[in-house]
Design a protein around this motif. Structure first.
Motif, mmCIF file in Angstrom:
data_model
loop_
_atom_site.group_PDB
_atom_site.id
_atom_site.type_symbol
_atom_site.label_atom_id
_atom_site.label_comp_id
_atom_site.label_asym_id
_atom_site.label_seq_id
_atom_site.Cartn_x
_atom_site.Cartn_y
_atom_site.Cartn_z
ATOM 1 N N PRO A 8 6.858 9.653 32.962
ATOM 2 C CA PRO A 8 5.623 9.273 32.243
ATOM 3 C C PRO A 8 5.724 7.835 31.758
ATOM 4 N N PRO A 9 4.601 7.134 31.712
ATOM 5 C CA PRO A 9 4.629 5.732 31.267
ATOM 6 C C PRO A 9 5.114 5.629 29.820
ATOM 7 N N THR A 10 5.833 4.537 29.577
ATOM 8 C CA THR A 10 6.334 4.287 28.225
ATOM 9 C C THR A 10 5.207 3.791 27.337
ATOM 10 N N VAL A 11 4.989 4.458 26.239
ATOM 11 C CA VAL A 11 3.932 4.078 25.304
ATOM 12 C C VAL A 11 4.575 3.314 24.145
ATOM 13 N N PRO A 12 4.167 2.086 23.912
ATOM 14 C CA PRO A 12 4.760 1.337 22.805
ATOM 15 C C PRO A 12 4.460 2.020 21.481
ATOM 16 N N PRO A 13 5.392 1.939 20.547
ATOM 17 C CA PRO A 13 5.151 2.577 19.247
ATOM 18 C C PRO A 13 3.991 1.908 18.531
ATOM 19 N N PRO A 14 3.254 2.658 17.731
ATOM 20 C CA PRO A 14 2.131 2.045 16.990
ATOM 21 C C PRO A 14 2.663 0.996 16.025
ATOM 22 N N PRO A 15 1.895 -0.043 15.770
ATOM 23 C CA PRO A 15 2.358 -1.086 14.864
ATOM 24 C C PRO A 15 2.562 -0.541 13.452
ATOM 25 N N ASP A 16 3.554 -1.072 12.781
ATOM 26 C CA ASP A 16 3.843 -0.698 11.402
ATOM 27 C C ASP A 16 2.793 -1.336 10.502
ATOM 28 N N ASP A 17 2.020 -0.494 9.792
ATOM 29 C CA ASP A 17 0.954 -1.021 8.939
ATOM 30 C C ASP A 17 1.493 -1.999 7.907
ATOM 31 N N THR A 18 2.624 -1.643 7.311
ATOM 32 C CA THR A 18 3.199 -2.492 6.271
ATOM 33 C C THR A 18 3.650 -3.826 6.843
ATOM 34 N N ALA A 19 4.294 -3.785 8.015
ATOM 35 C CA ALA A 19 4.772 -5.019 8.638
ATOM 36 C C ALA A 19 3.604 -5.921 9.038
ATOM 37 N N THR A 20 2.532 -5.302 9.556
ATOM 38 C CA THR A 20 1.349 -6.085 9.941
ATOM 39 C C THR A 20 0.774 -6.814 8.738
ATOM 40 N N PHE A 21 0.623 -6.090 7.650
ATOM 41 C CA PHE A 21 0.057 -6.702 6.442
ATOM 42 C C PHE A 21 0.995 -7.772 5.889
ATOM 43 N N ALA A 22 2.291 -7.486 5.866
ATOM 44 C CA ALA A 22 3.253 -8.454 5.325
ATOM 45 C C ALA A 22 3.227 -9.761 6.114
ATOM 46 N N ALA A 23 3.072 -9.671 7.425
ATOM 47 C CA ALA A 23 3.041 -10.878 8.252
ATOM 48 C C ALA A 23 1.805 -11.722 7.958
ATOM 49 N N LEU A 24 0.698 -11.060 7.590
ATOM 50 C CA LEU A 24 -0.553 -11.771 7.335
ATOM 51 C C LEU A 24 -0.741 -12.139 5.863
ATOM 52 N N ARG A 25 0.098 -11.609 5.007
ATOM 53 C CA ARG A 25 -0.076 -11.816 3.568
ATOM 54 C C ARG A 25 -0.137 -13.300 3.163
ATOM 55 N N TRP A 50 -4.827 -4.868 0.407
ATOM 56 C CA TRP A 50 -3.772 -3.988 0.906
ATOM 57 C C TRP A 50 -4.145 -2.514 0.708
ATOM 58 N N LEU A 51 -4.696 -2.168 -0.445
ATOM 59 C CA LEU A 51 -5.089 -0.789 -0.709
ATOM 60 C C LEU A 51 -6.169 -0.341 0.269
ATOM 61 N N ARG A 52 -7.113 -1.225 0.555
ATOM 62 C CA ARG A 52 -8.175 -0.879 1.516
ATOM 63 C C ARG A 52 -7.599 -0.740 2.928
ATOM 64 N N TRP A 53 -6.677 -1.620 3.267
ATOM 65 C CA TRP A 53 -6.019 -1.552 4.572
ATOM 66 C C TRP A 53 -5.225 -0.248 4.697
ATOM 67 N N HIS A 54 -4.524 0.110 3.650
ATOM 68 C CA HIS A 54 -3.704 1.320 3.652
ATOM 69 C C HIS A 54 -4.572 2.566 3.818
ATOM 70 N N ARG A 55 -5.792 2.536 3.258
ATOM 71 C CA ARG A 55 -6.672 3.697 3.319
ATOM 72 C C ARG A 55 -7.493 3.766 4.611
ATOM 73 N N THR A 56 -7.474 2.711 5.407
ATOM 74 C CA THR A 56 -8.259 2.702 6.647
ATOM 75 C C THR A 56 -7.634 3.676 7.638
ATOM 76 N N PRO A 57 -8.379 4.692 8.102
ATOM 77 C CA PRO A 57 -7.756 5.773 8.883
ATOM 78 C C PRO A 57 -7.361 5.393 10.304
ATOM 79 N N ASP A 58 -8.207 4.690 11.041
ATOM 80 C CA ASP A 58 -7.958 4.473 12.470
ATOM 81 C C ASP A 58 -7.755 2.982 12.741
ATOM 82 N N LYS A 59 -6.610 2.474 12.360
ATOM 83 C CA LYS A 59 -6.355 1.042 12.536
ATOM 84 C C LYS A 59 -6.201 0.660 14.008
#
Length: 306
Positions: A8-25, A50-59
């Motif tokens: 089966p094709p390798t599926v990359p892991p979903p991005p880490d929400d915390t890491a994404t936000f930290a990089a853009l902070r 950050w709180l709104r980003w954390h609560r967003t269900p389907d990033k």
């Protein structure tokens, strides 16, 4: 080793929400601070994002996490600035932005922030003359290099309306901002001379470093004494510094720092921080304006002792 075609094709892991936000902070804080002019408000706003980003269900469905977060911060900043405008109209004396201070040549988040675009107190002072929407459109276009289609989406306006906002803002900024940029080394050398003259009470040397139309604005916020009007002219500005030296002598000390990305001075009285001072230099190599932040609330993030 050859790949197994039946695997089966390798599926990359979903991005880490915390890491994404930290990089853009840092970028989000840079926008928020330039919009609001205070560190605490900018940090609160980024935390709200950050709180709104954390609560967003389907990033994963978002086309761009950066676009979503920049849009969120920008809209929050516009709302916060509209409320702040009313508060600042009732402010006692001149309202100046809260300074970001680092030791000269020190690599800090504030120093890195200065590389993201204009940050000086003089520039932020001019931005206070804009409406919240004008300020947001101008910063997103001229400082953070977003195209008009992106700005239109972020502000919920048409591209034509955003172009008009940027045009109006640019005209006002160009009318009021300094038209001459001094190399940092030259800026620093001039402040070193001024600092020495102020520390030793050298009246003539101080006056010689000031432009004929020099202005000084002080922000005490009603918490400490400050001028309710703009102090104008080299004689009056020099007399202010000379009188403090005459009254307090060696109790007054100065420290050269990086203030909002430019050379500036901290003034200490009896070892305690009294003011943070930003300077505008003209094309003759003289001091054309001084912005002195004395409100203790705005100095809270700066080391209080020499």
């Amino acid at each position: 080793m050859p790949m197994d075609p039946t695997a089966p094709p390798t599926v990359p892991p979903p991005p880490d929400d915390t890491a994404t936000f930290a990089a853009l902070r840092p970028r989000l804080f840079a926008i928020a601070y330039r919009m609001l002019g205070t560190r605490a408000d900018a940090e609160d706003l980024v935390q709200d994002a950050w709180l709104r980003w954390h609560r967003t269900p389907d990033k994963a469905a978002l086309q761009s996490a950066e676009a979503w977060l920049v849009t969120t911060v920008t809209r929050l900043a516009i709302d916060r600035l509209r409320a702040a405008k009313t508060e600042r109209e009732a402010y006692i004396g001149w309202w100046l932005p809260e300074p970001l201070v680092a030791a000269v040549d020190e690599r800090t988040p504030e120093a890195a922030l200065a590389l993201a675009g204009e940050l000086s107190l003089a520039f932020l002072w001019v931005l206070e003359r804009l409406t919240p929407d004008e300020r947001a459109a101008f910063l997103l276009r001229q400082v953070f290099d977003h195209d008009y289609a992106e700005i239109a989406t972020m502000l919920g306006r048409s591209e034509a309306a955003c172009r008009q906002l940027v045009h109006r803002a640019s005209e006002r900024v160009q009318q009021q901002r300094p038209r001459f940029e001094v190399p940092p080394a030259r800026h620093r050398q001039l402040l070193e001379r001024f600092m020495h003259a102020a520390h030793t009470g050298a009246h003539a040397q101080m006056k010689a470093l000031l432009a004929d139309d020099v202005q000084l604005l002080g922000d005490g916020g009603g918490k400490v004494p400050s001028f309710g009007h703009v102090l104008e002219g080299p004689e009056r500005v020099t007399n202010l510094y000379w009188a403090q030296w005459k009254r307090l002598g060696e109790q007054v000390r100065y420290r050269l720092v990086s203030l909002n990305g430019e050379p500036g001075l901290l003034r200490y009285v009896s070892g305690r921080l009294e003011s943070a001072q930003a300077f505008v230099i003209d094309d003759q190599g003289r001091i054309a304006a001084i912005y002195a932040v004395r409100n203790p609330d705005k100095l809270a993030g700066i080391p209080g002792e020499l």
